[in-house]
Design a protein around this motif. Structure first.
Motif, PDB file in Angstrom:
ATOM      1  N   THR A  74       3.922  80.499  -8.958  1.00 46.08           N
ATOM      2  CA  THR A  74       5.163  80.379  -8.194  1.00 46.08           C
ATOM      3  C   THR A  74       5.102  79.185  -7.236  1.00 46.08           C
ATOM      4  N   GLY A  75       3.958  78.541  -7.190  1.00 44.54           N
ATOM      5  CA  GLY A  75       3.740  77.362  -6.351  1.00 44.54           C
ATOM      6  C   GLY A  75       2.468  76.681  -6.815  1.00 44.54           C
ATOM      7  N   PRO A  76       2.055  75.602  -6.151  1.00 45.33           N
ATOM      8  CA  PRO A  76       0.874  74.860  -6.586  1.00 45.33           C
ATOM      9  C   PRO A  76      -0.402  75.708  -6.609  1.00 45.33           C
ATOM     10  N   ARG A  77      -0.585  76.582  -5.627  1.00 45.40           N
ATOM     11  CA  ARG A  77      -1.754  77.464  -5.588  1.00 45.40           C
ATOM     12  C   ARG A  77      -1.325  78.869  -5.174  1.00 45.40           C
ATOM     13  N   ALA A  78      -0.290  79.351  -5.832  1.00 45.11           N
ATOM     14  CA  ALA A  78       0.239  80.681  -5.547  1.00 45.11           C
ATOM     15  C   ALA A  78       0.923  81.213  -6.803  1.00 45.11           C
ATOM     16  N   GLY A  79       0.896  82.523  -6.945  1.00 44.09           N
ATOM     17  CA  GLY A  79       1.546  83.101  -8.117  1.00 44.09           C
ATOM     18  C   GLY A  79       1.433  84.605  -8.159  1.00 44.09           C
ATOM     19  N   ARG A  80       1.680  85.115  -9.359  1.00 42.74           N
ATOM     20  CA  ARG A  80       1.644  86.561  -9.610  1.00 42.74           C
ATOM     21  C   ARG A  80       0.808  86.827 -10.854  1.00 42.74           C
ATOM     22  N   MET A  81      -0.049  87.827 -10.757  1.00 46.51           N
ATOM     23  CA  MET A  81      -0.785  88.324 -11.908  1.00 46.51           C
ATOM     24  C   MET A  81      -0.208  89.693 -12.223  1.00 46.51           C
ATOM     25  N   THR A  82       0.178  89.875 -13.478  1.00 47.39           N
ATOM     26  CA  THR A  82       0.751  91.154 -13.901  1.00 47.39           C
ATOM     27  C   THR A  82      -0.093  91.731 -15.020  1.00 47.39           C
ATOM     28  N   TRP A  83      -0.459  93.009 -14.884  1.00 47.33           N
ATOM     29  CA  TRP A  83      -1.236  93.727 -15.899  1.00 47.33           C
ATOM     30  C   TRP A  83      -0.374  94.891 -16.360  1.00 47.33           C
ATOM     31  N   THR A  84       0.025  94.886 -17.618  1.00 50.85           N
ATOM     32  CA  THR A  84       0.774  96.007 -18.167  1.00 50.85           C
ATOM     33  C   THR A  84      -0.051  96.695 -19.242  1.00 50.85           C
ATOM     34  N   MET A  85       0.031  98.014 -19.261  1.00 51.00           N
ATOM     35  CA  MET A  85      -0.615  98.829 -20.289  1.00 51.00           C
ATOM     36  C   MET A  85       0.485  99.476 -21.120  1.00 51.00           C
ATOM     37  N   GLU A 139       5.740 100.610 -22.128  1.00 50.01           N
ATOM     38  CA  GLU A 139       4.928 100.233 -20.976  1.00 50.01           C
ATOM     39  C   GLU A 139       4.657 101.480 -20.153  1.00 50.01           C
ATOM     40  N   ARG A 140       3.381 101.748 -19.898  1.00 52.86           N
ATOM     41  CA  ARG A 140       2.985 102.927 -19.117  1.00 52.86           C
ATOM     42  C   ARG A 140       2.468 102.553 -17.739  1.00 52.86           C
ATOM     43  N   GLN A 141       1.957 101.328 -17.584  1.00 49.82           N
ATOM     44  CA  GLN A 141       1.519 100.856 -16.275  1.00 49.82           C
ATOM     45  C   GLN A 141       2.020  99.447 -16.051  1.00 49.82           C
ATOM     46  N   ARG A 142       2.364  99.175 -14.811  1.00 46.80           N
ATOM     47  CA  ARG A 142       2.679  97.811 -14.376  1.00 46.80           C
ATOM     48  C   ARG A 142       1.985  97.645 -13.028  1.00 46.80           C
ATOM     49  N   ALA A 143       1.074  96.696 -12.978  1.00 50.43           N
ATOM     50  CA  ALA A 143       0.402  96.350 -11.726  1.00 50.43           C
ATOM     51  C   ALA A 143       0.632  94.867 -11.480  1.00 50.43           C
ATOM     52  N   VAL A 144       1.070  94.536 -10.274  1.00 48.96           N
ATOM     53  CA  VAL A 144       1.376  93.153  -9.934  1.00 48.96           C
ATOM     54  C   VAL A 144       0.642  92.801  -8.645  1.00 48.96           C
ATOM     55  N   ILE A 145      -0.058  91.672  -8.700  1.00 42.74           N
ATOM     56  CA  ILE A 145      -0.730  91.126  -7.529  1.00 42.74           C
ATOM     57  C   ILE A 145      -0.132  89.754  -7.258  1.00 42.74           C
ATOM     58  N   GLU A 146       0.328  89.540  -6.025  1.00 40.73           N
ATOM     59  CA  GLU A 146       0.740  88.204  -5.597  1.00 40.73           C
ATOM     60  C   GLU A 146      -0.472  87.564  -4.940  1.00 40.73           C
ATOM     61  N   PHE A 147      -0.789  86.329  -5.336  1.00 38.24           N
ATOM     62  CA  PHE A 147      -1.974  85.667  -4.812  1.00 38.24           C
ATOM     63  C   PHE A 147      -1.619  84.293  -4.272  1.00 38.24           C
ATOM     64  N   SER A 148      -2.500  83.777  -3.407  1.00 45.23           N
ATOM     65  CA  SER A 148      -2.353  82.405  -2.918  1.00 45.23           C
ATOM     66  C   SER A 148      -3.750  81.845  -2.685  1.00 45.23           C
ATOM     67  N   GLY A 149      -3.823  80.525  -2.721  1.00 44.98           N
ATOM     68  CA  GLY A 149      -5.099  79.861  -2.502  1.00 44.98           C
ATOM     69  C   GLY A 149      -5.931  79.708  -3.758  1.00 44.98           C
ATOM     70  N   LYS A 150      -5.378  80.077  -4.913  1.00 47.28           N
ATOM     71  CA  LYS A 150      -6.085  79.944  -6.181  1.00 47.28           C
ATOM     72  C   LYS A 150      -5.134  79.362  -7.217  1.00 47.28           C
ATOM     73  N   SER A 151      -5.710  78.628  -8.146  1.00 43.62           N
ATOM     74  CA  SER A 151      -4.926  78.117  -9.266  1.00 43.62           C
ATOM     75  C   SER A 151      -4.787  79.213 -10.323  1.00 43.62           C
ATOM     76  N   GLY A 152      -3.885  79.010 -11.247  1.00 44.02           N
ATOM     77  CA  GLY A 152      -3.746  79.934 -12.366  1.00 44.02           C
ATOM     78  C   GLY A 152      -5.029  80.022 -13.167  1.00 44.02           C
ATOM     79  N   GLU A 153      -5.723  78.900 -13.332  1.00 44.34           N
ATOM     80  CA  GLU A 153      -6.982  78.877 -14.064  1.00 44.34           C
ATOM     81  C   GLU A 153      -8.036  79.731 -13.375  1.00 44.34           C
ATOM     82  N   GLU A 154      -8.101  79.650 -12.033  1.00 44.90           N
ATOM     83  CA  GLU A 154      -9.083  80.442 -11.284  1.00 44.90           C
ATOM     84  C   GLU A 154      -8.794  81.938 -11.402  1.00 44.90           C
ATOM     85  N   VAL A 155      -7.532  82.312 -11.302  1.00 42.91           N
ATOM     86  CA  VAL A 155      -7.153  83.717 -11.437  1.00 42.91           C
ATOM     87  C   VAL A 155      -7.427  84.198 -12.860  1.00 42.91           C
TER      88      VAL A 155
END
Length: 173
Positions: free
Chosen positions: A111-122, A16-32
């Motif tokens: 992590t909740g009904p309309r909250a979570g984490r998106m992780t992008w690893t390279m 793994e050379r990159q790890r980017a994590v975004i915590e989001f709210s107000g969107k479903s997993g499908e929307e993200v």
């Protein structure tokens, strides 16, 4: 092997050379997942992406496209695992793309009904050309960090991590 059990290690041995994590709210997993999984949206958030070139679907019906990047030219992105809204894994190749064994994973964890984490690893271990071995460790992190800030705003979130590690890939001399 079922889709749920597949991991990045099924597709690459590169570290793994990159790890980017975004915590989001107000969107479903499908929307993200739609934001990250739609090739036409790449130019909305990745600052080096100039244009998307769509091609005829492959024999399996999957979309095929190239992304034209500043510095990297035309890069073909091939989806190797598509598991919406949980994850997808893709590889990127191109004649002018200096990272020759690039494989990445985008994962959405709720992590909740309309909250979570998106992780992008390279994941990669081969950078071709001494000039790219010198410049990528300097420019790629700020480019990706700025792009993650743009992406976070599209997702209703904030960047909580954006790290890169180029150890062992240094230029000669």
């Amino acid at each position: 092997m079922n889709v749920q059990s597949q991991t990045i290690s099924d597709f690459t041995d590169a570290p793994e050379r990159q790890r980017a994590v975004i915590e989001f709210s107000g969107k479903s997993g499908e929307e993200v997942f739609e934001i990250m999984g739609d090739p036409d949206r790449i130019t909305d958030w990745y600052i080096l992406a100039k244009q998307i070139h769509h091609h005829e679907p492959g024999p399996d019906g999957e979309a095929r496209f190239n992304v034209e990047f500043t510095f990297f030219g035309d890069v073909h992105e091939e989806v190797m695992l598509w598991d919406p809204p949980n994850q997808y894994i893709y590889k990127a190749t191109g004649d002018d793309f200096p990272i020759k064994d690039y494989v990445a994973r985008i994962a959405v964890e709720m992590t909740g009904p309309r909250a979570g984490r998106m992780t992008w690893t390279m994941h990669f271990d081969v950078i071709e050309g001494q000039e790219f071995k010198r410049i990528l460790p300097i420019i790629l992190h700020p480019i990706n960090e700025h792009s993650m800030q743009k992406l976070a705003s599209l997702m209703g979130g904030r960047v909580v991590e954006c790290t890169m590690d180029f150890s062992g890939l240094e230029a000669d001399g």
